[in-house]
Motif scaffolding. Structure first.
Motif, PDB file in Angstrom:
ATOM      1  N   GLY A 100       0.803  -1.216   0.000  1.00  0.00           N
ATOM      2  CA  GLY A 100       0.000   0.000   0.000  1.00  0.00           C
ATOM      3  C   GLY A 100       0.836   1.265   0.000  1.00  0.00           C
ATOM      4  N   TYR A 101       0.099   2.391   0.112  1.00  0.00           N
ATOM      5  CA  TYR A 101       0.682   3.739   0.098  1.00  0.00           C
ATOM      6  C   TYR A 101       1.756   3.860   1.178  1.00  0.00           C
ATOM      7  CZ  TYR A 101       0.270   8.889  -0.294  1.00  0.00           C
ATOM      8  OH  TYR A 101       0.473  10.231  -0.487  1.00  0.00           O
ATOM      9  N   ALA A 103       4.252   2.169   1.675  1.00  0.00           N
ATOM     10  CA  ALA A 103       4.744   0.886   2.210  1.00  0.00           C
ATOM     11  C   ALA A 103       5.643   0.157   1.217  1.00  0.00           C
ATOM     12  CB  ALA A 103       3.570  -0.006   2.595  1.00  0.00           C
ATOM     13  N   HIS A 168      -2.583  -4.774  -0.872  1.00  0.00           N
ATOM     14  CA  HIS A 168      -3.076  -4.172   0.371  1.00  0.00           C
ATOM     15  C   HIS A 168      -3.393  -2.693   0.163  1.00  0.00           C
ATOM     16  CE1 HIS A 168      -2.215  -2.231   4.447  1.00  0.00           C
ATOM     17  NE2 HIS A 168      -3.392  -2.824   4.539  1.00  0.00           N
ATOM     18  N   SER A 169      -4.549  -2.268   0.642  1.00  0.00           N
ATOM     19  CA  SER A 169      -4.913  -0.856   0.681  1.00  0.00           C
ATOM     20  C   SER A 169      -4.899  -0.253  -0.726  1.00  0.00           C
ATOM     21  CB  SER A 169      -4.000  -0.141   1.663  1.00  0.00           C
ATOM     22  OG  SER A 169      -4.473   1.149   1.929  1.00  0.00           O
ATOM     23  N   MET A 170      -4.047   0.728  -1.009  1.00  0.00           N
ATOM     24  CA  MET A 170      -3.969   1.233  -2.384  1.00  0.00           C
ATOM     25  C   MET A 170      -3.505   0.137  -3.341  1.00  0.00           C
ATOM     26  SD  MET A 170      -2.718   5.142  -2.689  1.00  0.00           S
ATOM     27  CE  MET A 170      -3.406   6.456  -1.671  1.00  0.00           C
ATOM     28  N   TRP A 194      -8.329   0.320  -0.863  1.00  0.00           N
ATOM     29  CA  TRP A 194      -8.638   1.753  -0.910  1.00  0.00           C
ATOM     30  C   TRP A 194      -8.645   2.196  -2.354  1.00  0.00           C
ATOM     31  CZ3 TRP A 194      -6.876   6.330  -2.826  1.00  0.00           C
ATOM     32  CH2 TRP A 194      -7.307   7.519  -2.204  1.00  0.00           C
ATOM     33  N   ILE A 217      -8.893   3.973   7.919  1.00  0.00           N
ATOM     34  CA  ILE A 217      -8.193   4.568   6.768  1.00  0.00           C
ATOM     35  C   ILE A 217      -8.962   4.290   5.476  1.00  0.00           C
ATOM     36  CG2 ILE A 217      -6.085   4.415   5.380  1.00  0.00           C
ATOM     37  CD1 ILE A 217      -4.599   3.941   8.086  1.00  0.00           C
ATOM     38  N   HIS A 247      -6.967  -1.555   9.513  1.00  0.00           N
ATOM     39  CA  HIS A 247      -6.452  -1.395   8.157  1.00  0.00           C
ATOM     40  C   HIS A 247      -5.152  -2.173   7.971  1.00  0.00           C
ATOM     41  CE1 HIS A 247      -6.121   0.448   4.274  1.00  0.00           C
ATOM     42  NE2 HIS A 247      -4.908   0.895   4.537  1.00  0.00           N
ATOM     43  N   PHE A 248      -4.413  -2.375   9.048  1.00  0.00           N
ATOM     44  CA  PHE A 248      -3.075  -2.970   8.947  1.00  0.00           C
ATOM     45  C   PHE A 248      -3.042  -4.458   9.286  1.00  0.00           C
ATOM     46  CE2 PHE A 248      -2.662   1.580   9.674  1.00  0.00           C
ATOM     47  CZ  PHE A 248      -1.956   1.938   8.525  1.00  0.00           C
TER      48      PHE A 248
HETATM   49  C1  856 Z   1      -0.322   1.212   4.240  1.00  0.00           C
HETATM   50  C2  856 Z   1      -4.420   4.480   1.494  1.00  0.00           C
HETATM   51  C3  856 Z   1      -6.691   9.582   1.818  1.00  0.00           C
HETATM   52  O1  856 Z   1      -6.106   8.319   1.754  1.00  0.00           O
HETATM   53  C4  856 Z   1      -5.321   7.908   2.770  1.00  0.00           C
HETATM   54  O2  856 Z   1      -5.127   8.594   3.733  1.00  0.00           O
HETATM   55  C5  856 Z   1      -4.701   6.561   2.643  1.00  0.00           C
HETATM   56  C6  856 Z   1      -3.728   6.193   3.552  1.00  0.00           C
HETATM   57  C7  856 Z   1      -3.110   4.969   3.429  1.00  0.00           C
HETATM   58  C8  856 Z   1      -3.456   4.120   2.392  1.00  0.00           C
HETATM   59  C9  856 Z   1      -2.733   2.812   2.247  1.00  0.00           C
HETATM   60  O3  856 Z   1      -2.506   2.310   1.156  1.00  0.00           O
HETATM   61  O4  856 Z   1      -2.229   2.317   3.405  1.00  0.00           O
HETATM   62  C10 856 Z   1      -1.463   1.147   3.320  1.00  0.00           C
HETATM   63  O5  856 Z   1       0.536   2.221   3.914  1.00  0.00           O
HETATM   64  C11 856 Z   1      -5.046   5.706   1.613  1.00  0.00           C
END
Ligand code: 856
Length: 300
Positions: A100-101, A103, A168-170, A194, A217, A247-248
């Motif tokens: 993710g973002y 990471a 994961h996430s993004m 996300w 998140i 989220h983690f």
């Molecule tokens: C771990 C995705 C506005 O969006 C956010 O704040 C945000 C924050 C984190 C992540 C993500 O990919 O987290 C993964 O780093 C969106």
């Protein structure tokens, strides 16, 4: 006692043909070994699964790994390829996994040996930059799969027609983007995904989405749940919401994520219906599962 005339006499005609066919079947099963039923499903790998075998920290295959420098590739940031050590079981399906973002690959690396030991080639990647957005992460997952099947040192171990994506996430948002862009993908598994894009009517890839009940998140109400709801209702799709999770949660070893991911990848990348029992009926709410949704039984 008198011998039966048909058995005692030299084999000719129909009996010879029957004997040859029987010998071929016996010979084939000897060559492919116990537990393999190549004639039924050429993509089936490994022994019949049990609840404990899909929950275990390691599956039946010993795993090797090789690192891929970001300097040696284009379109993504390098990574680590985990693969079954054996060359005795033919090729394997493969998946790429994006973090993710902000990471690194290390944030999702536990999935490498966990999934590869069940009989997949798993490429956990770094992205070009840690700030890349989901659409870019989708492109990078596809670039990683192309590297894996066309240029990597394990390319001859991979079945290029049986590929999937996770993230994961993004990176989970990116796995939806990858499926949208490449409908030939056989499985997608977004982990607490996300994305600003909430609608996925173009996706043709069987998709299992994990949400987390305590995610602040990527709250499930505005990410994982609408992503699931806005996949085609005719698609093989499922939504599992982890209980007592954040989220983690996908960033460390997690048996609920592993067992249903293994089942989804086996069911849709290997066409292995032995794993349908773990997906259907949908798991009931429990100490680890807050909620589940999906279409059962699966259609493709
Ligand atoms: C771990 C995705 C506005 O969006 C956010 O704040 C945000 C924050 C984190 C992540 C993500 O990919 O987290 C993964 O780093 C969106």
């Amino acid at each position: 006692m008198q011998q039966h005339p048909h058995i005692s006499r030299r084999r000719t005609g129909r009996l010879a043909g029957l004997t040859a066919a029987l010998a071929a079947v016996v010979g084939l099963s000897t060559l492919t070994g116990p537990g393999a039923h190549a004639a039924d499903n050429p993509y089936e790998r490994g022994p019949a699964p049990t609840e404990s075998s899909i929950e275990a920290l390691r599956g039946p295959y010993a795993v090797s790994q090789t690192s891929v420098s970001r300097l040696a590739v284009t379109g993504f940031g390098g990574g680590t390829i985990y693969y079954p050590t054996t060359t005795a079981d033919g090729t394997f399906g493969a998946i790429a996994v994006s973090p993710g973002y902000t990471a690194l690959e290390s944030s999702i690396s536990w999935l490498g040996p966990r999934l590869a030991s069940q009989g997949f080639v798993v490429f956990t990647i770094d992205t070009n930059t840690t700030l890349d957005q989901p659409d870019s992460r989708g492109d990078q997952l596809l670039a990683a799969l192309d590297y894996l099947t066309q240029r990597s040192s394990v390319r001859n171990r991979v079945d290029s027609g049986r590929l999937g994506v996770m993230g994961h996430s993004m990176g989970g948002g990116g796995s939806l983007e990858a499926a949208k862009d490449r409908p030939s993908l056989q499985a997608a598994i977004p982990l607490t995904p996300w994305n600003l894009d909430k609608t996925w009517p173009e996706v043709r890839t069987p998709t299992l989405i994990f949400g987390a009940d305590g995610d602040t998140i990527a709250p499930v109400s505005s990410h994982a749940e609408p992503f699931y709801s806005n996949l085609p209702s005719s698609l093989d799709r499922a939504y599992l919401e982890l209980n007592n999770a954040t989220h983690f949660t996908p960033n460390s070893s997690n048996t609920t994520i592993a067992k249903y991911s293994i089942s989804w990848l086996k069911r849709f990348i290997d066409n292995d219906t032995r794993y349908e029992q773990f997906l259907c009926p949908l798991p009931r709410p429990s100490l680890t599962i807050e909620e589940s949704r999906g279409n059962c039984p699966h259609t493709s």
